[in-house]
Design a protein around this motif. Sequence first.
Motif, PDB file in Angstrom:
ATOM      1  N   PRO A 252       0.791  -1.358   0.111  1.00  0.00           N
ATOM      2  CA  PRO A 252       0.124  -0.167   0.114  1.00  0.00           C
ATOM      3  C   PRO A 252       0.844   1.148  -0.068  1.00  0.00           C
ATOM      4  O   PRO A 252       0.077   2.063  -0.027  1.00  0.00           O
ATOM      5  CB  PRO A 252      -0.844   0.199   1.256  1.00  0.00           C
ATOM      6  N   TRP A 253       2.371   0.904   0.581  1.00  0.00           N
ATOM      7  CA  TRP A 253       2.762   2.173   1.044  1.00  0.00           C
ATOM      8  C   TRP A 253       3.780   2.816  -1.072  1.00  0.00           C
ATOM      9  O   TRP A 253       4.412   3.678  -1.238  1.00  0.00           O
ATOM     10  CB  TRP A 253       3.975   2.217   1.116  1.00  0.00           C
ATOM     11  N   ALA A 255       3.657   4.033  -4.899  1.00  0.00           N
ATOM     12  CA  ALA A 255       3.520   5.148  -5.677  1.00  0.00           C
ATOM     13  C   ALA A 255       3.791   4.674  -6.650  1.00  0.00           C
ATOM     14  O   ALA A 255       4.860   4.651  -7.309  1.00  0.00           O
ATOM     15  CB  ALA A 255       3.643   5.920  -5.073  1.00  0.00           C
ATOM     16  N   LEU A 296      -1.979   7.397  -5.550  1.00  0.00           N
ATOM     17  CA  LEU A 296      -1.370   6.291  -4.941  1.00  0.00           C
ATOM     18  C   LEU A 296      -2.696   4.757  -4.553  1.00  0.00           C
ATOM     19  O   LEU A 296      -3.408   5.080  -5.355  1.00  0.00           O
ATOM     20  CB  LEU A 296      -1.203   6.617  -3.569  1.00  0.00           C
ATOM     21  N   GLY A 297      -2.388   3.425  -4.154  1.00  0.00           N
ATOM     22  CA  GLY A 297      -3.496   2.612  -4.186  1.00  0.00           C
ATOM     23  C   GLY A 297      -3.912   1.836  -5.168  1.00  0.00           C
ATOM     24  O   GLY A 297      -5.003   1.010  -5.751  1.00  0.00           O
ATOM     25  N   ILE A 350      -3.899   2.316   1.343  1.00  0.00           N
ATOM     26  CA  ILE A 350      -2.831   3.357   0.725  1.00  0.00           C
ATOM     27  C   ILE A 350      -2.089   3.342   2.329  1.00  0.00           C
ATOM     28  O   ILE A 350      -3.070   3.633   2.955  1.00  0.00           O
ATOM     29  CB  ILE A 350      -3.584   4.728   0.436  1.00  0.00           C
TER      30      ILE A 350
END
Length: 482
Positions: A252-253, A255, A296-297, A350
């Motif tokens: 989730p980190w 990008a 993100l995500g 995220i």
Amino acid sequence: MFKRNGLLVVLLVASVKGQDTFQFPDGDSPGPAPPAGGGFDLARSGDGGGDGSDQGPISFEPRQGPFPTLGPTLPTGPVPPGGIPTFPTIPGGGIPPATFPTLQPNPPGQFPPTTFPQNPFPTLPPTSFPQNPFPPPTLFPPTIFPPGPTGQTCVCAPVGQCQTTGGSIDGSGVIDIRIVTGGGGSPPGVPPPGNLPNGGSDIVTNIPSATSCAPGLQICCAPGPYQCGIRYNPVAGSPPVGPGQAPYMAYPWQAVLLSPGNVYAGSGVLIDNRHVLTAAHKVTNFTSPALIEVRLGEWDAASTREPFPVQEYRVAQTFIHPGFTPSNLRNDVAILRLTTPVNLAISPAIATGCLTTASYDGARCWVSGWGRNDFIGGTYQAIQKQVDVPVIPNAQCQTQLRATRLGPSFVLDPTSFTCAGGEPGKDACTGDGGSPLMCNRNGRWFIAGLVAWGIGCATGGVPGVYVDVMNYIPWIQQIVRS
């Protein structure tokens, strides 16, 4: 950036999914490579023939002979007598002119002019109003909402996965074991993370706490500020995964960096709610930070089937390490400052990764991304891939790299780089640049490196080279706090 049947070193992706998809550079698209000779011949110019041959401009052919006449011609010669009719004259020489009587002026002095008074109404004084007929408004101080219960931060977590102590949330290790073989986390003998607060990261992130959550999520509160390095098992309804593919929400980190037109430019890792850490060589050529978009995500670049929507942010500032050297990628680290803070409380897809001062030599860590699945002839991947690689000491890495085209005199910069991999068919690859090398320790995930460079991809005995993030923590702290 994945298993040879899966991952490989720098990161890109083509898609046809509209606003929530991104494309890969050079017209590449995820999946099988196009057949040889297919597509449009963009080099062709001046093609004016249906057979594809090069011809000059098209010209109209000349007309043959005179233009045809339009109908029968009129007779020529003098007009015969009586041919033109005449009109009879009016007897008496025509119509006499009309006459009108002359108007006589009115005799003067019979009608005196009418006069009116200048102001038939009395004069009234002007009405005056006070400048401010109302009392000044009462000023109230702005309302400040605490992040949650006193001394706690609350986020939305999948039902049944709330952790209030920062311990392991991986259960039986579904994410690590079911996709690839090899142990997860750090082996015995690996030192614990450095003595930085917040589980290894001294970047303290204070966020507004969640007050409500989407279906399938629950409010989860833990003491202190926002906790980095926490991930959850896939929620119900998550898309299925294939070999080498990362489960949804596994990283989730991570990008995604996009250039204008949603073209994939690279990757990075979120380190707090305003900053993304990435490799300098992925962003140094952008002429303006505003040209970079951070997503993100993300998981599937070719669809919007993720259970939680992605979040997109613009970049306000780019910070490139002052010692960055493009020719050999020393000090290959950069930070992107976002225009607005990331809402970390509402989506378990995220999160932030933790910084660490610990060495992970000997640990088996993970790298993920959307890069090519082979150095030669590989394609970018629509679905996020993952691969586990061993972190090796720099001395061993330098010895192995000297056996490549780098030669016996090559010196690996011990400050700039750390190494991982060297196992056949398992590596990061083209398009994965800036992707984080993440190591698990007691259920928390730490940023050990960023994908930087390599010699080919996934060749046995040839490790990949990563930015050694722990050596840049003082510089990272300086930028984040500025």
